[in-house]
Design a protein around this motif. Structure first.
Motif, PDB file in Angstrom:
ATOM      1  N   ASN A   6       0.682  -1.258  -0.025  1.00  0.00           N
ATOM      2  CA  ASN A   6      -0.047   0.109  -0.188  1.00  0.00           C
ATOM      3  C   ASN A   6       1.023   1.098   0.052  1.00  0.00           C
ATOM      4  OD1 ASN A   6      -2.203   1.622   0.099  1.00  0.00           O
ATOM      5  ND2 ASN A   6      -2.557   1.265   2.196  1.00  0.00           N
ATOM      6  N   CYS A   7       0.785   2.154  -1.141  1.00  0.00           N
ATOM      7  CA  CYS A   7       1.412   3.351  -1.199  1.00  0.00           C
ATOM      8  C   CYS A   7       0.778   4.513  -0.973  1.00  0.00           C
ATOM      9  CB  CYS A   7       2.223   3.083  -2.554  1.00  0.00           C
ATOM     10  SG  CYS A   7       2.931   4.804  -3.097  1.00  0.00           S
ATOM     11  N   ALA A   8       1.184   5.425  -0.087  1.00  0.00           N
ATOM     12  CA  ALA A   8       0.380   6.540  -0.163  1.00  0.00           C
ATOM     13  C   ALA A   8       0.055   7.319  -1.494  1.00  0.00           C
ATOM     14  CB  ALA A   8       1.056   7.608   0.771  1.00  0.00           C
ATOM     15  N   THR A   9       0.795   7.269  -2.282  1.00  0.00           N
ATOM     16  CA  THR A   9       0.774   7.984  -3.926  1.00  0.00           C
ATOM     17  C   THR A   9      -0.110   7.286  -4.797  1.00  0.00           C
ATOM     18  OG1 THR A   9       2.730   8.460  -3.208  1.00  0.00           O
ATOM     19  CG2 THR A   9       1.724   9.648  -5.150  1.00  0.00           C
ATOM     20  N   CYS A  10       0.235   5.772  -4.763  1.00  0.00           N
ATOM     21  CA  CYS A  10      -0.247   4.963  -6.038  1.00  0.00           C
ATOM     22  C   CYS A  10      -1.244   3.995  -5.599  1.00  0.00           C
ATOM     23  CB  CYS A  10       1.008   4.051  -6.652  1.00  0.00           C
ATOM     24  SG  CYS A  10       2.576   5.136  -6.800  1.00  0.00           S
ATOM     25  N   GLY A  11      -1.671   3.989  -4.025  1.00  0.00           N
ATOM     26  CA  GLY A  11      -2.482   2.952  -3.790  1.00  0.00           C
ATOM     27  C   GLY A  11      -2.062   1.795  -3.815  1.00  0.00           C
ATOM     28  N   GLU A  42       9.260  -0.529  -0.023  1.00  0.00           N
ATOM     29  CA  GLU A  42       8.915   0.189  -1.093  1.00  0.00           C
ATOM     30  C   GLU A  42       7.842   0.083  -2.128  1.00  0.00           C
ATOM     31  OE1 GLU A  42      12.600   0.201  -3.290  1.00  0.00           O
ATOM     32  OE2 GLU A  42      13.869   1.039  -1.622  1.00  0.00           O
ATOM     33  N   CYS A  43       7.351   1.176  -2.666  1.00  0.00           N
ATOM     34  CA  CYS A  43       6.355   1.027  -3.515  1.00  0.00           C
ATOM     35  C   CYS A  43       6.851   0.494  -4.804  1.00  0.00           C
ATOM     36  CB  CYS A  43       5.742   2.285  -3.812  1.00  0.00           C
ATOM     37  SG  CYS A  43       4.428   2.222  -5.241  1.00  0.00           S
ATOM     38  N   PRO A  44       6.541  -0.798  -5.334  1.00  0.00           N
ATOM     39  CA  PRO A  44       7.185  -1.413  -6.488  1.00  0.00           C
ATOM     40  C   PRO A  44       6.771  -0.082  -7.779  1.00  0.00           C
ATOM     41  CG  PRO A  44       5.258  -2.527  -5.535  1.00  0.00           C
ATOM     42  CD  PRO A  44       5.255  -1.395  -4.850  1.00  0.00           C
ATOM     43  N   LYS A  45       5.885   0.679  -7.724  1.00  0.00           N
ATOM     44  CA  LYS A  45       5.663   1.736  -8.883  1.00  0.00           C
ATOM     45  C   LYS A  45       6.403   2.914  -8.871  1.00  0.00           C
ATOM     46  CE  LYS A  45       1.864   3.304 -11.290  1.00  0.00           C
ATOM     47  NZ  LYS A  45       0.467   3.694 -11.161  1.00  0.00           N
ATOM     48  N   CYS A  46       6.347   3.697  -7.585  1.00  0.00           N
ATOM     49  CA  CYS A  46       7.138   4.963  -7.768  1.00  0.00           C
ATOM     50  C   CYS A  46       8.350   4.921  -6.621  1.00  0.00           C
ATOM     51  CB  CYS A  46       6.219   5.947  -7.078  1.00  0.00           C
ATOM     52  SG  CYS A  46       5.757   5.795  -5.301  1.00  0.00           S
ATOM     53  N   GLY A  47       8.778   3.755  -5.945  1.00  0.00           N
ATOM     54  CA  GLY A  47       9.721   3.740  -5.086  1.00  0.00           C
ATOM     55  C   GLY A  47       9.747   4.322  -3.732  1.00  0.00           C
TER      56      GLY A  47
HETATM   57 ZN    ZN Z   1       3.883   4.423  -5.026  1.00  0.00          ZN
END
Ligand code: ZN
Ligand code: ANZ
Length: 980
Positions: free
Chosen positions: A615-620, A659-664
């Motif tokens: 779960n990423c704050a930016t990318c969900g 880490e977020c796999p999308k934005c790091g």
């Molecule tokens: Zn992210």
């Protein structure tokens, strides 16, 4: 020369003719002496053979064996709870009989096993005993493996799977990600069953009668965001696919009801109020044909709450009602049949076809999560609506005239009445008993003559048939059409009947003698209501009783009345016509709905498979990249769930932070773990390829073994495990990962073993049978065989200490049924025939899982052979028939007595000879007028005529026959009775 077998009559100085007179007791003594007093000692021989089979890798199954067909016999793998109980034996040792039999029949049989090892009890034990769940689980697995091996079953341990192995749950996570990619796994807010004690969400299937399936605590409803599998997408396939499966009907029906597919229509009602933004209410109905009988709309409290959220200015009474209803469980709301609650919504809706205004109500017997959460209210034809109408004084409009019976050609038409008379002093109802042949108990009935009015007819008929004349009308029914065949007159009839319900004003009767009564045609009886329900079965009279006296609504099929241009149509046809009409006006359409909800799989617990999401704050929410699988469970000391309802995994910060796999950017892992039913819904696929590191199983290996031809398990899994596995298979199939879409072609639900007191086994009752103790006392063969013997496998039954010692005695007799090795001088053909039949019957019994009759077949066989002198080859066959049921004993006798080098379990199942079956003889008893006059040896399977002719040729029969034979009662191969 070839060895012979006991009994050897010469040793006892007896002639062969005499040997059959020997009783078995002395035979056993003789055998014992002959075999150096060796007693049957299962403990000594069973371990020995188990070690031998294991060392020789007998049951390590190859993927393919030339010339053999593969067969995976699947049983539900065990939960490692700590100890094997007798139910495990029932679950595994009995199907093993079939596994062994199929092997002898030349199949390449895989009889796999493993452990379903994640789950709550491990955590609870961990909290209680301060031991890590993994340690607890692995200890149990080790212990139970040893116990399982004591069964002498043909498990292939080399293919064992355990759901807690990271190499296994890697693939559970992989499937989740695959489903996520295709929208089959998703996260959404939903009202969930929450167990306050276990602090976790439960699937609907696990909230049984409103209680937690695991701990029994009352479940509460909570709104939470949860991970789900979209099982509803396969709802139709899950119902329709059952057609082709060879499952017990009860299991199929269980799934069908659970999925609860319901076909009907959605209908829109405009709302006549500006205050309401919704503008219209959509209802789901299975009875569009009753649309003209809709006298209100009733919406669920959930829908009302939605309106309020969309700024509907509801009054306080409504708000209060909604709040109190939403606290109740779905169960409570549906259970509370008679005492329905509700409030007026103080708005009107507009009937889509008549344009009339009808009131809108809020009531909690309408469920928020079914259909559209709103119903059209048809009190005349729906019992729930009727109860509500009575309580709140809403109007009732009848639009279906009942029809009973089936229409026939050339019907004679009549109008008639049915009159029910009650004596209010006794509460009893007046019935006419016509006797068995003329229809049994009915109410007063009769045709309407000429222009006579129905009510007058009813009063006249009551007087003519019973004499009672002072009646008060309580109620009358709608017109009912009834089709029937009048046997007395041999004509088909259609009658249009009306029912009348009277109370007696007094018991005065006419003086005139009752004509019909005098002829003795019928008698007048007073029946209680209960008697009526049991005795008045005739459909028309029964229906009128239920309508008028029991005050049930008519909810069946019929003919439309009072329904505009649809009046006169049959209700089934009207459903379609009315829905089509609505559709053409944009006010409705055909629709299917299901009781099944999507499968909520989030669990706020430690001991399960981590859901591989971040779960990423930016990318969900982002899926974990597949190459990082498995996401292993981190070590943890404190397993108590967090009080905020989060899984204990949230406490392991090093694991949580990632880490977020999308934005790091910094992100957190999902802390929920999966419902363990996910783990167990694909384990059988892994058996085909348990060591595969690249795939959950290769397609090639799956093609070798799947779908599973036979799956044996417990009835409690019908709506959970079996449904989930079918869903997973269908989902994987739709993603082209497997080539089959039904995992289990046939399924048998076994019964339950009860304690000796006929009650469910439980520690508190002190009626638990410990298999280890029984094995120690009687041996594994006796336990297997006794469990087989106790009853049909689908039924189970109570454990009987006398029963198992009986089976033990039988095995002792088998042990002793062997003597010196010397061949008899001539082969006894009769013995061949007996054995030949046993081969056929025992084999067929095992095939059909009729283990009980297969044991009794063996017992019968021993009874027939015990005092005979067998050839080696006959004795060999006997042992082969014994081998699947008592594998250790059979092996011991095979190698110990017969000195065979190769195991009996590598032998083939003996073949039987059809010709010999025909040659067999049976003793036919001949009776004349029920008295035995003769018995004669005849060929098996005589026809009735053959038997009759034969009987008539017998002297003693002829003597007792005078005149013509009127009737022959023949029970094939047993008895013929000539009746003169
Ligand atoms: Zn992210
Ligand atoms: C009008 C009607 C007339 C109905 C009639 C029945 C008999 P099954 O077969 O179980 O699917 N219904 C619809 N949604 C509901 C909800 N959310 N809560 C409670 N009841 C609901 O049942 C379908 C019927 O159940 C529907 O058909 C509806 O009542 C009711 F003579 O509509 B019926």
């Amino acid at each position: 020369m070839v060895p012979i077998l006991y009994p050897d009559p010469k040793d006892r100085g007896l002639s062969i003719a005499k040997q059959s007179e020997q009783n078995r007791g002395s035979a056993i003594c003789f055998a014992n002496r002959d075999r150096n007093n060796m007693k049957y000692n299962p403990n000594k021989i069973e371990r020995k053979w188990q070690r031998y089979w294991e060392a020789k890798k007998f049951y390590n199954t190859k993927d393919k064996v030339a010339g053999q067909k593969n067969y995976m016999l699947l049983t539900e793998f065990a939960y490692p709870s700590g100890n094997l109980h007798i139910g495990h034996w029932y679950a595994f040792a009995l199907p093993d009989i079939k596994a062994r039999y199929l092997r002898m029949k030349g199949y390449n049989v895989l009889y796999p096993t493993g452990f379903d090892a994640f789950g709550l009890p491990a955590e609870n034990a961990a909290i209680k005993n301060n031991i890590h769940p993994e340690k607890w689980t692995r200890q149990n697995i080790t212990y139970m493996t040893r116990q399982l091996k004591s069964m002498g079953a043909t498990f292939d341990w080399s293919r064992q799977v355990s759901t807690i192995d990271p190499e296994y749950y890697k693939w559970t996570q992989w499937m989740f990600l695959k489903f996520y990619e295709k929208g089959l796994a998703y996260r959404a807010k939903t009202s969930v069953n929450w167990c306050p004690k276990d602090k976790t969400v439960l699937a609907n299937e696990q909230a049984i009668d409103g209680k937690c399936d695991r701990c029994g605590t009352e479940v509460i409803q909570k709104e939470l965001a949860q991970w789900m599998f979209r099982i509803t997408q396969f709802a139709d396939e899950l119902v329709d696919g059952l057609k082709d499966l060879d499952w017990q009907e009860t299991a199929k029906l269980g799934q069908i009801n659970w999925i609860g597919r319901s076909e009907g229509a959605k209908i829109k009602f405009k709302v006549a109020s500006e205050k309401l933004k919704a503008g219209e209410i959509e209802v789901f109905t299975t009875r569009a044909d009753t649309l003209f009988g809709a006298t209100a709309i009733v919406i669920s409290p959930e829908l009302a709450q939605k309106w309020i959220n969309a700024s509907w200015p509801a009054n306080d009474k409504i708000k209060q009602y909604i709040n109190s209803s939403l606290k109740k469980s779905e169960m409570d709301r549906q259970e509370n049949v008679k005492n329905k609650t509700g409030v007026s919504a103080e708005v009107d809706a507009i009937h889509p076809l008549t344009g009339e205004k009808i009131p809108v109500w809020v009531a909690d017997y309408v469920l928020g999560h079914y259909g559209t959460g709103a119903v059209m209210f048809v009190p005349a034809h729906d019992q729930r609506d009727f109860d509500f109408a009575k309580k709140f004084n809403l109007s009732v409009k009848t639009v279906i005239e009942p029809v009973t019976g089936e229409k026939r050609d050339n019907e004679e038409f009549r109008k008639s009445i049915v009159a029910i008379v009650e004596n209010p002093k006794t509460g009893k109802l007046l019935s006419i008993n016509w006797g068995k042949d003329l229809g049994g108990n009915l109410f007063v009935g009769g045709g309407i003559e000429g222009e006579e009015d129905g009510l007058n007819t009813a009063i006249r008929e009551v007087q003519e048939e019973t004499g009672y004349k002072n009646l008060k009308l309580i109620s009358r029914s709608e017109k009912i059409r009834h089709h029937y065949f009048a046997y007395s007159k041999k004509v088909s009839r259609e009658i249009e009947a009306v029912g009348f319900y009277f109370h007696l004003v007094d018991e005065e009767r006419t003086n005139q003698k009752l004509e019909k009564n005098e002829k003795g045609k019928f008698s007048v009886e007073w029946l209680t209501r209960e008697d009526v329900s049991n005795k008045v079965k005739e459909p028309l009279h029964n229906l009128i009783f239920r309508r008028l006296v029991a005050e049930e609504v008519y909810a069946g099929r019929g003919i439309l009345a009072d329904s505009g241009k649809f009046s006169g149509l049959d209700s089934e046809e009207a459903k379609i016509k009315i829905t089509e009409e609505l559709k053409s006006k944009g006010l409705g359409d055909f629709h299917k709905t299901y009781r099944l909800h999507d499968w909520i799989l989030s669990r706020q617990r430690y001991w399960g498979v981590p859901i591989p999401m971040i779960n990423c704050a930016t990318c969900g929410y982002q899926p974990v990249p597949k190459k990082e699988l498995p996401i292993k469970l981190p070590p943890l000391k404190d397993f108590k769930p967090a009080d905020d309802g989060r899984s204990p995994l949230a406490k392991v910060k090093t694991w949580l932070k990632t880490e977020c796999p999308k934005c790091g950017d910094d992100a957190e892992r999902e802390t929920d773990t999966m419902d363990t039913f996910v783990d167990s819904s694909w384990y059988f696929m892994r058996y085909t390829d348990p060591k595969n590191k690249k795939e959950f199983a290769s397609k090639k290996n799956m093609a070798d073994w799947l779908p599973v031809p036979l799956y044996s398990g417990g009835a409690e899994h019908t709506t959970m495990h079996l449904l989930y596995s079918r869903f997973i298979a269908k989902a994987l199939h739709s993603l082209r990962h497997i080539d089959f879409n039904e995992p289990f072609l046939s399924r048998i639900n076994r019964g339950i073993i009860l304690g000796p007191d006929n009650q469910k086994m439980s520690k508190s009752r002190g009626n638990v049978i410990d298999p280890d103790v029984e094995v120690k006392k009687y041996g594994a063969d006796a336990v297997r065989m006794y469990l087989s013997f106790m009853g049909p496998y689908e039924q189970g039954g109570p454990w009987s200490p006398g029963g198992i010692s009986g089976v033990y005695r039988f095995l002792n007799r088998v042990w002793n049924f062997v003597g010196k090795l010397e061949e008899p001088k001539s082969v006894d053909k009769e013995i061949d025939k007996i054995i030949n039949r046993a081969i056929k019957e025992i084999g067929e019994d095992i095939d059909r899982l009729h283990f009980n009759t297969c044991v009794s077949g063996l017992m019968k066989l021993l009874n027939a052979l015990e005092d005979k002198w067998l050839t080696t080859s006959q004795y060999k066959t006997f042992l082969k028939l014994l081998a699947p049921l008592a594998p250790h004993l059979a092996e011991e006798l095979w190698t110990g007595v017969l000195k065979n080098k190769k195991s009996i379990h590598l032998e083939s199942w003996p073949k039987y000879d059809d010709k010999l079956l025909e040659d067999e003889t049976v003793k036919l008893i001949i009776q004349v007028n029920g008295r035995v006059r003769d018995t004669v040896e005849v060929k098996r399977g005589l026809s009735e005529n053959e038997a009759k002719e034969l009987a008539l040729r017998r002297e003693n029969v002829k003597k007792h026959i005078s005149g013509e034979i009127k009737k022959v009662i023949y029970v094939k191969d047993r008895i013929i009775n000539l009746v003169g």
